[in-house]
Design an enzyme around this catalytic site. Structure first.
Site, PDB file in Angstrom:
ATOM      1  N   GLU A 131      -4.794   4.161   1.245  1.00  0.00           N
ATOM      2  CA  GLU A 131      -3.938   3.313   2.069  1.00  0.00           C
ATOM      3  C   GLU A 131      -3.975   3.782   3.519  1.00  0.00           C
ATOM      4  OE1 GLU A 131       0.003   3.018   0.445  1.00  0.00           O
ATOM      5  OE2 GLU A 131      -0.678   2.138  -1.434  1.00  0.00           O
ATOM      6  N   HIS A 170       2.142  -2.314   0.029  1.00  0.00           N
ATOM      7  CA  HIS A 170       3.117  -1.247  -0.243  1.00  0.00           C
ATOM      8  C   HIS A 170       4.517  -1.654   0.230  1.00  0.00           C
ATOM      9  CE1 HIS A 170       3.202   3.338  -1.111  1.00  0.00           C
ATOM     10  NE2 HIS A 170       4.362   2.791  -1.411  1.00  0.00           N
TER      11      HIS A 170
END
Length: 531
Positions: free
Chosen positions: A263, A281
């Site tokens: 990420e 997220h």
């Protein structure tokens, strides 16, 4: 001087005000976490650090954090903090595991609906001016089996919501007791059974060596054909490449992911696959959750720096704000006892036994044990602290046992430390009187009563007349002033111990002079930090 806290990520003004109201000197620089060089340049000025996910508390950064005592993460994930490096430096790492639990659980349920009814694709199609009603055939949630991997705080909330939706819930969690499973209304099963029966699978576990790729190629092959998989926990719990293959083959009917192995996720094998819902997220991304975790982390850091309370720490036993003042003098005693034996030790330790008698037995013994072990190890390693000591004891293969019992003697309570080494056994016991100062009440099973001072001399000697005079004369010749001289003896064995408090450090040359006395068998210089 007020403690200083750096806030290097975005926190609400209400959270910043909590620091100010508690007497903390807070430096709010919400974009600093993105500037590694500037952060490293100034981190040494602060006692506390409050962060979200943008700031990376790496080992390299923590090397520069000379004053840092605590890091508080507003949120549950601590992948951006090097916890072993923090522990080595004695920096407590806290998170806020409960502030975003409901929000994350709700997101998992929302993604389950989204993938069941193909909502994102249907939405995009309709926005594009199409009317593809027959294309988007979904499945009902009601009556389906939900497999929950991890039934902790967030997982149990998901279970509750799923039961409210009339789903049947299977839970796999090695730490889930039968009583707790019954309480939350789920059926506890082995992982293989969950994989074989579940229509939907949702993950709610941390990423560890045991859980990494828990849904890898092998386990994905064990799942029921047509299963749909949701991950709002941590990236890396599911092998994304293997899942992409299972989606392409049709074995897995759909997936919904809020977290990814890398990420920010700029690319993934899951992207562009049909019936895969992806969000960036967002599990904790609600106004309520962001505010809750910000307020919690501000309270936790403040409580620790002002009162010594430890809450939601990942590398330190919890100490409540109420017990911290009462525990502080006993923690000091535990440190002294560990330090005493550590300085006496001449061969490798094999076993450590700690006895908590009376009042200390009713206290937070985990914190006391951490302090005692730190004192013990610090005699041989300067970079040991309460945070790192328990781990180091395990790494050294030293057996540790703790015993608690009710008050058994004239004292309200005491702590006794016994260490078995390769060449013998060392023991010391101590207590805290009303003046809150540590006192030694037994050494090597010989009863004594002496206040602990910064500099002391330990002697073992024959129980014969004249020993006090001869030892006093030797110290006097060396210009060492005696503050107190305490003796204890076993008359039947002709054995005695002396603890002498002095005004300064006793050099090795003076100890050698003491050992020239034929009645002195052992002489050691001891020092204690009792501030």
């Amino acid at each position: 001087m007020a403690p200083r806290v750096l806030v290097s990520d975005k926190l609400s003004e209400t959270a910043i005000q909590i620091f100010r109201d508690r007497g903390i000197d807070v430096d709010f620089q919400p974009d600093l976490g993105k500037d590694k060089e500037k952060l490293a340049e100034i981190i040494g000025r602060y006692d506390g650090l409050a962060i979200r996910s943008a700031t990376k508390a790496t080992a390299k950064l923590l090397e520069r954090a000379e004053k840092l005592k605590v890091i508080g993460r507003a949120g549950i994930g601590v992948d951006n903090i090097d916890i072993p490096a923090a522990s080595k430096k004695g920096i407590i790492v806290m998170n806020t595991p409960f502030g975003n639990a409901i929000t994350t659980a709700e997101h998992a349920i929302a993604l389950m609906f989204a993938v069941a009814r193909q909502i994102p694709e249907a939405n995009a199609s309709t926005h594009a001016g199409k009317w593809e009603k027959s294309r988007f055939m979904g499945v009902e949630i009601t009556g389906k089996i939900l497999g929950v991997i991890g039934a902790g705080n967030i997982g149990s909330i998901v279970c509750s919501r799923a039961l409210g939706l009339k789903m049947h819930v299977l839970a796999y969690d090695p730490f889930l007791s039968a009583e707790r499973a019954k309480e939350i209304g789920v059926t506890k099963v082995a992982l293989d059974e969950l994989l074989a029966k579940a229509d939907f699978i949702t993950l709610h576990v941390p990423k560890t060596e045991k859980t990494k790729n828990i849904l890898g190629k092998e386990n994905l092959a064990k799942t029921k054909k047509g299963v749909r998989i949701i991950n709002c926990a941590r990236g890396g719990l599911v092998d994304e490449a293997a899942l992409a293959e299972a989606l392409t083959s049709g074995h897995v009917a759909g997936a919904a992911f809020d977290v990814f192995e890398t990420e920010p996720a700029k690319e993934s094998p899951l992207f562009a696959l049909p019936n895969v819902v992806c969000t960036p997220h967002l599990g904790a991304s609600t106004n309520e959750a962001q505010e809750n975790v910000a307020l919690q982390v501000a309270e936790q850091i403040s409580d620790y720096l002002i009162r010594g309370a430890v809450t939601n720490a990942l590398n330190m036993p919890a100490i409540s704000a109420d017990e911290a003042p009462r525990l502080k003098p006993v923690i000091r005693l535990a440190d002294v006892l560990g330090s005493f034996v550590g300085q006496m030790q001449e061969s490798a330790a094999k076993e450590i036994e700690i006895l908590y008698d009376g009042a200390p037995a009713e206290m937070n013994t985990k914190a006391l044990t951490s302090a005692l072990l730190a004192g013990f190890l610090r005699a041989h390693a300067t970079d040991v602290n309460m945070v790192s000591a328990p781990t180091l004891i395990k790494e050294k293969g030293i057996l540790l046992s703790e015993v608690t019992r009710d008050k058994s003697g004239v004292y309200d309570g005491f702590i006794k430390l016994t260490v078995k080494t390769e060449t013998g056994t060392l023991s010391v016991a101590g207590t805290v009187f009303s003046d809150l100062k540590p006192r030694l009440i037994q050494v090597q099973d010989i009863n004594m009563d002496t206040e602990v001072n910064p500099y002391m001399v330990y002697l073992t000697n024959k129980d014969v007349p004249g020993i006090i005079g001869s030892v006093g004369a030797t110290l006097g010749e060396a210009k060492i002033n005696i503050a107190s001289f305490q003796l204890g003896r076993k008359k039947e064995e002709g054995k005695a111990i002396a603890l002498i408090s002095v005004d300064g450090e006793v050099k090795e040359s003076v100890l050698k002079q003491l050992l020239k006395n034929p009645n002195v068998q052992e002489a050691k210089s001891l020092s204690f930090n009792i501030e």
